[in-house]
Design a protein around this motif. Structure first.
Motif, short mmCIF file in Angstrom:
data_model
loop_
_atom_site.label_atom_id
_atom_site.label_comp_id
_atom_site.label_asym_id
_atom_site.label_seq_id
_atom_site.Cartn_x
_atom_site.Cartn_y
_atom_site.Cartn_z
N LEU A 114 0.79 -1.22 0.00
CA LEU A 114 0.00 0.00 0.00
C LEU A 114 0.83 1.28 0.00
CD1 LEU A 114 -3.06 -0.97 2.23
CD2 LEU A 114 -2.99 -0.60 -0.24
N PRO A 115 2.05 1.31 0.48
CA PRO A 115 2.86 2.53 0.34
C PRO A 115 3.23 2.88 -1.11
CG PRO A 115 3.66 1.23 2.18
CD PRO A 115 2.67 0.39 1.43
N ASN A 116 3.04 1.99 -2.03
CA ASN A 116 3.38 2.25 -3.43
C ASN A 116 2.24 2.99 -4.10
OD1 ASN A 116 3.99 2.22 -6.15
ND2 ASN A 116 4.77 0.13 -6.12
N PRO A 117 2.46 4.23 -4.56
CA PRO A 117 1.37 5.00 -5.16
C PRO A 117 0.84 4.38 -6.45
CG PRO A 117 3.46 6.13 -5.46
CD PRO A 117 3.70 5.00 -4.50
N ASN A 118 1.62 3.52 -7.08
CA ASN A 118 1.17 2.89 -8.33
C ASN A 118 -0.01 1.95 -8.13
OD1 ASN A 118 3.18 4.21 -9.80
ND2 ASN A 118 4.66 2.60 -9.41
N GLY A 119 -0.28 1.59 -6.90
CA GLY A 119 -1.38 0.68 -6.63
C GLY A 119 -2.73 1.38 -6.52
N TYR A 120 -2.73 2.70 -6.63
CA TYR A 120 -3.95 3.48 -6.45
C TYR A 120 -4.45 3.96 -7.81
CZ TYR A 120 -2.65 3.38 -1.57
OH TYR A 120 -2.33 2.96 -0.30
N ASP A 121 -5.76 3.84 -8.00
CA ASP A 121 -6.35 4.21 -9.28
C ASP A 121 -7.07 5.55 -9.25
OD1 ASP A 121 -7.09 0.78 -9.41
OD2 ASP A 121 -5.64 1.79 -10.69
N TYR A 122 -7.44 6.00 -8.08
CA TYR A 122 -8.21 7.24 -7.98
C TYR A 122 -7.60 8.13 -6.91
CZ TYR A 122 -11.51 4.29 -10.46
OH TYR A 122 -12.08 3.44 -11.37
N TRP A 123 -7.53 9.43 -7.24
CA TRP A 123 -6.90 10.40 -6.35
C TRP A 123 -7.83 11.59 -6.13
CZ3 TRP A 123 -1.96 9.83 -4.23
CH2 TRP A 123 -1.25 8.70 -4.68
N GLY A 124 -7.81 12.10 -4.90
CA GLY A 124 -8.52 13.32 -4.59
C GLY A 124 -7.71 14.52 -4.98
N GLN A 125 -8.24 15.70 -4.72
CA GLN A 125 -7.63 16.93 -5.21
C GLN A 125 -6.57 17.48 -4.27
OE1 GLN A 125 -10.20 16.83 -3.35
NE2 GLN A 125 -10.22 18.66 -2.07
N GLY A 126 -6.48 16.98 -3.05
CA GLY A 126 -5.47 17.45 -2.11
C GLY A 126 -5.97 18.54 -1.20
N THR A 127 -5.39 18.59 -0.01
CA THR A 127 -5.71 19.63 0.96
C THR A 127 -4.40 20.08 1.60
OG1 THR A 127 -7.08 20.22 2.88
CG2 THR A 127 -6.20 17.97 2.83
N GLN A 128 -4.23 21.38 1.72
CA GLN A 128 -2.96 21.95 2.20
C GLN A 128 -2.89 21.91 3.73
OE1 GLN A 128 -0.21 23.49 0.41
NE2 GLN A 128 0.69 23.33 2.46
N VAL A 129 -1.79 21.40 4.22
CA VAL A 129 -1.48 21.43 5.65
C VAL A 129 -0.21 22.23 5.84
CG1 VAL A 129 -0.80 20.08 7.66
CG2 VAL A 129 -2.62 19.25 6.15
N THR A 130 -0.28 23.26 6.66
CA THR A 130 0.88 24.09 6.95
C THR A 130 1.10 24.14 8.45
OG1 THR A 130 0.43 25.46 5.01
CG2 THR A 130 1.94 26.35 6.65
N VAL A 131 2.29 23.75 8.87
CA VAL A 131 2.63 23.73 10.29
C VAL A 131 3.71 24.77 10.53
CG1 VAL A 131 3.36 22.33 12.25
CG2 VAL A 131 2.11 21.27 10.35
N SER A 132 3.40 25.74 11.35
CA SER A 132 4.35 26.81 11.64
C SER A 132 5.18 26.47 12.88
CB SER A 132 3.62 28.13 11.83
OG SER A 132 2.77 28.05 12.96
N SER A 133 6.40 26.95 12.88
CA SER A 133 7.29 26.66 14.01
C SER A 133 7.16 27.71 15.10
CB SER A 133 8.73 26.58 13.53
OG SER A 133 9.09 27.79 12.90
#
Length: 125
Positions: A106-125
């Motif tokens: 499952l860590p291999n991205p080639n095994g996935y057929d469908y992807w969402g659009q993404g969501t931004q995560v920003t962590v400030s120090s």
């Protein structure tokens, strides 16, 4: 099959966020779902995945801090992220693997057929 990722935002180091991946067109109970992330200038990397049978796998960098889970009634997979670090800053994507690779694959991205659009995560120090 569609995936809608949400829940990203700006948080201080040490804080928490919960990402959601709402699925339509397929059942999360029948397909594996994974979370990946991509930081600026870096390659996409595996974060966590949940098999159709609810087994889980995590990247070493997030183990003990992130938890993947699902809600069958909402057909949604979640990624609870605690103790966030600036290095966790990235766009997070969820993906579905209808072919159900074995857990170790499952860590291999080639095994996935469908992807969402993404969501931004920003962590400030």
């Amino acid at each position: 099959v569609q995936l809608q990722a949400s829940g990203g935002g700006l948080v201080q180091a040490g804080g928490s966020l919960r990402l959601s991946c709402a699925a339509s067109g397929h059942s999360i109970s029948r397909h594996a779902t994974g979370w990946f992330r991509q930081a600026p200038g870096k390659e996409r990397e595996f974060v966590s995945a949940l098999s159709w049978s609810a087994s889980t796998i995590y990247a070493n960098s997030v183990k003990g801090r992130f938890t993947i889970s699902r809600d069958r009634t909402r057909n949604t997979v979640y990624l609870q992220m605690n103790s966030l670090k600036p290095d966790d800053t990235a766009i997070y994507y969820c993906a579905a693997a209808p072919r159900n690779p074995v857990l170790s694959a499952l860590p291999n991205p080639n095994g996935y057929d469908y992807w969402g659009q993404g969501t931004q995560v920003t962590v400030s120090s």
